[in-house]
Design an enzyme around this catalytic site. Sequence first.
Site, mmCIF file in Angstrom:
data_model
loop_
_atom_site.group_PDB
_atom_site.id
_atom_site.type_symbol
_atom_site.label_atom_id
_atom_site.label_comp_id
_atom_site.label_asym_id
_atom_site.label_seq_id
_atom_site.Cartn_x
_atom_site.Cartn_y
_atom_site.Cartn_z
ATOM 1 N N ARG A 29 2.671 7.564 -0.460
ATOM 2 C CA ARG A 29 4.041 8.358 0.197
ATOM 3 C C ARG A 29 5.018 8.629 -1.444
ATOM 4 O O ARG A 29 5.260 9.393 -2.219
ATOM 5 C CB ARG A 29 5.055 9.146 0.873
ATOM 6 C CG ARG A 29 5.951 10.018 0.906
ATOM 7 C CD ARG A 29 6.985 9.360 1.995
ATOM 8 N NE ARG A 29 6.356 8.942 3.328
ATOM 9 C CZ ARG A 29 5.843 9.702 4.535
ATOM 10 N NH1 ARG A 29 6.394 11.169 4.457
ATOM 11 N NH2 ARG A 29 5.465 9.403 5.423
ATOM 12 N N GLU A 40 0.846 -1.057 -0.138
ATOM 13 C CA GLU A 40 0.313 -0.017 -0.232
ATOM 14 C C GLU A 40 1.180 1.527 -0.364
ATOM 15 O O GLU A 40 1.308 2.028 1.215
ATOM 16 C CB GLU A 40 -1.087 -0.199 1.379
ATOM 17 C CG GLU A 40 -2.325 -1.207 1.219
ATOM 18 C CD GLU A 40 -2.103 -0.679 2.779
ATOM 19 O OE1 GLU A 40 -3.426 -1.901 2.935
ATOM 20 O OE2 GLU A 40 -1.916 -0.009 4.094
ATOM 21 N N PRO A 41 1.375 1.843 -0.843
ATOM 22 C CA PRO A 41 2.538 2.792 -1.170
ATOM 23 C C PRO A 41 1.621 3.897 -1.198
ATOM 24 O O PRO A 41 0.339 3.919 -1.731
ATOM 25 C CB PRO A 41 3.399 2.677 -2.889
ATOM 26 C CG PRO A 41 2.653 1.735 -3.334
ATOM 27 C CD PRO A 41 1.555 0.859 -2.139
ATOM 28 N N TYR A 76 6.405 17.596 12.117
ATOM 29 C CA TYR A 76 7.543 15.852 11.873
ATOM 30 C C TYR A 76 8.670 16.499 12.477
ATOM 31 O O TYR A 76 9.875 15.735 11.940
ATOM 32 C CB TYR A 76 7.518 15.145 11.156
ATOM 33 C CG TYR A 76 5.581 14.729 10.726
ATOM 34 C CD1 TYR A 76 5.101 13.915 11.647
ATOM 35 C CD2 TYR A 76 4.998 14.967 9.711
ATOM 36 C CE1 TYR A 76 3.670 13.756 11.438
ATOM 37 C CE2 TYR A 76 4.017 14.759 8.947
ATOM 38 C CZ TYR A 76 3.279 13.979 10.356
ATOM 39 O OH TYR A 76 2.067 13.806 10.155
ATOM 40 N N CYS A 123 0.396 33.166 11.910
ATOM 41 C CA CYS A 123 0.590 33.402 13.434
ATOM 42 C C CYS A 123 1.312 32.153 13.648
ATOM 43 O O CYS A 123 0.381 31.876 15.177
ATOM 44 C CB CYS A 123 -0.825 34.009 13.549
ATOM 45 S SG CYS A 123 -0.743 35.582 12.648
#
Length: 419
Positions: A277, A274-275, A317, A344
């Site tokens: 990215r 299940e790729p 991250y 902000c």
Amino acid sequence: MTELEIGGIPARTLAEEYQTPLYVYDEEKLKNGMKRFKQGFISHHFNTKVLYASKAFQTIEMLHLVKEQGLGLDVVSGGEIYTALAANFPEERIYFHGNNKTLGELTYALNNGLTHFVADNLMEIELLEALCKEYSKKIQVMLRLNVGIEAHTHEYIVTAHIDSKFGMSYESEDCQQALQLIKKSSHLQLEGFHAHIGSQIFDLTAWFAEIDQLISYLKDFDETLSLNLGGGFGIRYTDNDRPLPIEDSLRQLIRHTEETLEQQQLKISQLIIEPGRSIVGEAGTTLYTIGFIKKTPHKTYYFVDGGMTDNIRPALYQAEYSCDIATKLSEEKTEKVTVAGKMCESGDIVIKEVLLPAAKLGDILAVYATGAYGYSMSSNYNRTVTPAVVFVGNGESRLVVRRQEYSDLLKGEVAYEHP
Ligand code: LLP
């Protein structure tokens, strides 16, 4: 080349036509990414299936490409199913994941013809059984297992980490009960086991360990089951990232599975991956316009007209990216700068430190490899409108998602009379 082109179009032209910030996807790269997986993930011993993990980037046009390339789809919510149905994605090629699918989502999935469910826990199996009975449906169920392997970019750890939010450990009471329930059920059929061990993985040994774990459960079953290894293939965000070519990784995963099965004299009917990215990440570039430039005692800031609203990954991250000034590719990189967004929040930094040529207000900045989890995790924080998405190729561009307008921000708000 002194000026960046994407899909044969100068970045500056795209910025002028569609405004910035702008998500630009190179359509050939998207297609090639899928072809590499489809053609590279093949075995003579069992069937194989590649599901695109659509949480990475989901729009109707993207799903049309996925459909055309013959991949299946991993969805995780009612909204992702809704989008898949809007793209006429074949229901039988969709796998529904998620640790807390709601009653509404499960009912919606069943009544719209989905037949593959990746169940996370015992309560979900109980609910699926009840719903399938009520609606007279027959479905295939994979159980999501926690195999105690946590993959990081360059290494992995075997954890006793059995308290993960996702999946069950095979030995647990709940898992064994779930298996019993499925065995007795005339509505649920056990398709096999699923695991997902991490993201942005470069080291295949974590996957080998996952495969070994999953295969070790098969000896308890007479029927031939399928295994789903999840996603997580790493991509190149900066020069520090050196992923293996996908073709090599796939070949090695297949070979390891074939050899382990043979050693243990076991069989599977299908191997699934299940790729997400690795299909869309490097195909995407974000274009920004540089606004103000500010020097503080120790830093130079290039401010851009977007930030954490179109790419939350650096803030969330500490993800790293690389970039260029699109019109100054051949100019010397003399300035050590921080590229910061306009929201902000002090954490709204796009790139902490990068060498770039001297810039001026109005220059176009291209941040590379933003195709995964950028648009899909975008927000309207600070009432910022979501940028447009365009697909480019062969010198042509087409709008896939229009840029939001201010009026979109009020959609859904309930208007009351005020004196
Ligand atoms: N399968 C399952 C069950 C998953 O949970 C995921 C990602 C994938 C496949 C796809 O993984 P990929 O090939 O894209 O690494 N928002 C984070 C990533 C979260 C991934 C969640 N699960 C980020 O921006 O890095």
